[in-house]
Scaffold this active site. Structure first.
Site, mmCIF file in Angstrom:
data_model
loop_
_atom_site.group_PDB
_atom_site.id
_atom_site.type_symbol
_atom_site.label_atom_id
_atom_site.label_comp_id
_atom_site.label_asym_id
_atom_site.label_seq_id
_atom_site.Cartn_x
_atom_site.Cartn_y
_atom_site.Cartn_z
ATOM 1 N N SER A 105 0.851 -1.198 0.014
ATOM 2 C CA SER A 105 0.162 -0.160 -0.060
ATOM 3 C C SER A 105 0.883 1.317 -0.179
ATOM 4 C CB SER A 105 -1.070 0.119 1.360
ATOM 5 O OG SER A 105 -0.051 -0.145 2.264
ATOM 6 N N ASP A 215 7.588 -12.089 12.662
ATOM 7 C CA ASP A 215 6.654 -12.502 11.643
ATOM 8 C C ASP A 215 7.126 -13.506 10.877
ATOM 9 O OD1 ASP A 215 4.010 -12.368 10.414
ATOM 10 O OD2 ASP A 215 4.920 -10.999 8.939
ATOM 11 N N LYS A 217 7.418 -16.937 9.099
ATOM 12 C CA LYS A 217 6.269 -17.812 8.403
ATOM 13 C C LYS A 217 7.002 -18.317 6.979
ATOM 14 C CE LYS A 217 3.958 -13.593 6.713
ATOM 15 N NZ LYS A 217 2.621 -13.008 6.520
ATOM 16 N N ASN A 220 7.992 -16.014 4.377
ATOM 17 C CA ASN A 220 9.172 -15.202 4.705
ATOM 18 C C ASN A 220 10.586 -15.937 4.635
ATOM 19 O OD1 ASN A 220 7.733 -13.110 4.700
ATOM 20 N ND2 ASN A 220 7.282 -13.070 6.962
ATOM 21 N N ASP A 236 11.689 -10.028 5.269
ATOM 22 C CA ASP A 236 10.660 -9.393 5.742
ATOM 23 C C ASP A 236 10.622 -9.069 7.093
ATOM 24 O OD1 ASP A 236 8.353 -8.190 6.407
ATOM 25 O OD2 ASP A 236 6.950 -9.759 5.414
ATOM 26 N N THR A 257 1.118 -12.569 12.179
ATOM 27 C CA THR A 257 0.384 -13.196 11.296
ATOM 28 C C THR A 257 -0.643 -14.212 12.192
ATOM 29 O OG1 THR A 257 1.719 -12.742 9.350
ATOM 30 C CG2 THR A 257 0.026 -14.587 9.166
#
Length: 421
Positions: A105, A215, A217, A220, A236, A257
């Protein structure tokens, strides 16, 4: 593999001095998104760099076919030249812009090539005129400037303007961890320990520096190149927290997450870097089965599972997985963070040290691949269904969000009371 990307950005460090390149005047003119019609790549393969939430839609990589959606009558060379002119001249003087490979974004990731060495890199452009962009940029730079490890994505250099920061980073072209497993054709416990050793080495290094990823996961964890001997790289760092020596090691920000969040974060207790080890327990479970230890489309029920540490070893391929591997997972998916293994302890666990030598060398690939593909298909269908539902209930969205937030607050309060005894 996550059920969503509901992330809360961490507070930016207040005492960080960014030693960025000298500022230059930003471009004037276009006030809209200058990358809106930028270059896309339509080759095959996978690629990613470290990038903050929301997630980028990563375009496949090899090849340099440049596509855009501007006026068809305009010559392709002219269109590409216009795109490149949007970049700071210091960047284009040093790098050839090749393709847009990801977007968020308030940021974009572009594949580039160093003009002198022909070495490929990725440039992450973060719009710092927006508060969210500034916070992520400061947080990520604070971490990446401090790290030098073979299993962690490397920051090469930084350019800054008044409204944008360009972060030149290593390029990971080998694709995501589970994409490689599906394509591999064979996967054993020994293969799993090789992957986990690399990840644990990187996490141990981060924790030694006082850095918590927050984060971790599968998305990443990327392969550096497509070859069979490629290393794994942690990417990340948009939610990472960096603590200086002597600082309070406890963190308080609720972020991550959903399916990978540790119980202590859910009950809003101050927490340590042990939250990364919980996430590695989830990753290890997925690595050996292709399924999630905690999963439910209903967020409240999902959090209840996590808070209770409720998971099982039922279904394929668990009967073929060794007890030592399950013990490794159990020691990570421990609700009490004080009893959870550290990265160093995990590296010394018998299952990892022996490279699963005492485990069955049975090929788990078929079950893992089937489970991964089945889950990907179901997630795709539920996403489409959710999008359809959202569009038909747009007028009720604010009200339902408030209801969900209230329910989550009540759930957190109830379990916090239970957690505290």
């Amino acid at each position: 593999m996550g059920c969503g990307t509901s992330k809360v950005l961490p507070e930016p460090p207040k005492d960080v001095q960014l030693d960025l390149v000298k500022k230059v005047e930003p471009y004037t003119g276009h006030k809209t998104d200058v990358y809106k019609h930028f270059i896309k790549d339509d080759g095959s393969g996978g690629l990613k760099t470290g990038c903050p939430s929301p997630p980028y839609h990563i375009q496949p990589y090899p090849g340099t076919h440049l596509v855009n959606h501007m006026e068809p009558h305009e010559p392709r060379r002219t269109r590409v030249a216009k795109y490149r002119a949007k970049f700071d001249p210091r960047v284009t003087a040093k790098y050839d812009i090749k393709a847009l490979i990801g977007r968020g974004s308030f940021s974009r990731v572009v594949r580039v090539e160093h003009k002198a060495t022909k070495q490929p890199y990725a440039i992450k452009m973060i719009e710092t005129k927006y508060r969210e962009g500034r916070e992520v940029c400061e947080s990520e730079l604070c971490v990446l400037r401090r790290v030098r490890h073979t299993n962690i994505i490397q920051l090469i250099e930084v350019f800054e303007t008044q409204e944008r920061v360009y972060m030149v980073m290593e390029l990971a072209t080998g694709g995501e961890l589970f994409d490689r497993i599906i394509a591999k054709g064979s996967f054993t416990e020994r293969d799993a320990t090789r992957v986990l050793q690399m990840v644990l080495d990187g996490v141990k290094y981060l924790h030694t520096l006082g850095i918590t990823h927050r984060d971790l996961k599968p998305e990443n964890l990327l392969y550096y190149h497509p070859g069979t001997d490629s290393k794994i790289m942690i990417t990340d760092f948009g939610l990472a927290s960096a603590r200086k020596k002597g600082d309070d090691c406890l963190m308080k920000t609720t972020c991550g997450t959903p399916e990978y969040i540790a119980p202590e974060i859910l009950v809003r207790k101050p927490y340590t870097n042990s939250v990364d080890m919980w996430a590695l327990g989830v990753i290890s479970y997925i690595l050996l089965s292709g399924t999630m230890p905690f999963e439910d489309d209903n967020r409240s029920r999902l959090y209840r599972q996590i808070l209770k540490g409720k998971y099982s070893y039922s279904g394929e391929p668990w009967p073929s997985v060794s007890n030592l591997a399950k013990d490794f997972i159990d020691r990570l998916l421990t609700v009490d963070p004080g009893a959870r293994m550290t990265a160093l302890q995990a590296l010394k666990h018998p299952w990892v040290v022996s490279m699963a030598a005492s485990s069955s060398m049975k090929n788990l690939h078929r079950s893992i691949s089937q489970n991964l593909l089945k889950r990907a298909s179901s997630r795709c269908q539920s996403t489409k269904s959710a999008q359809s539902t959202r569009s038909s209930r747009s007028t009720k969205s604010n009200k339902s969000r408030r209801v969900r937030e209230r329910e989550l607050r009540e759930l957190n309060l109830r379990y916090q009371q239970q957690y505290n005894g």
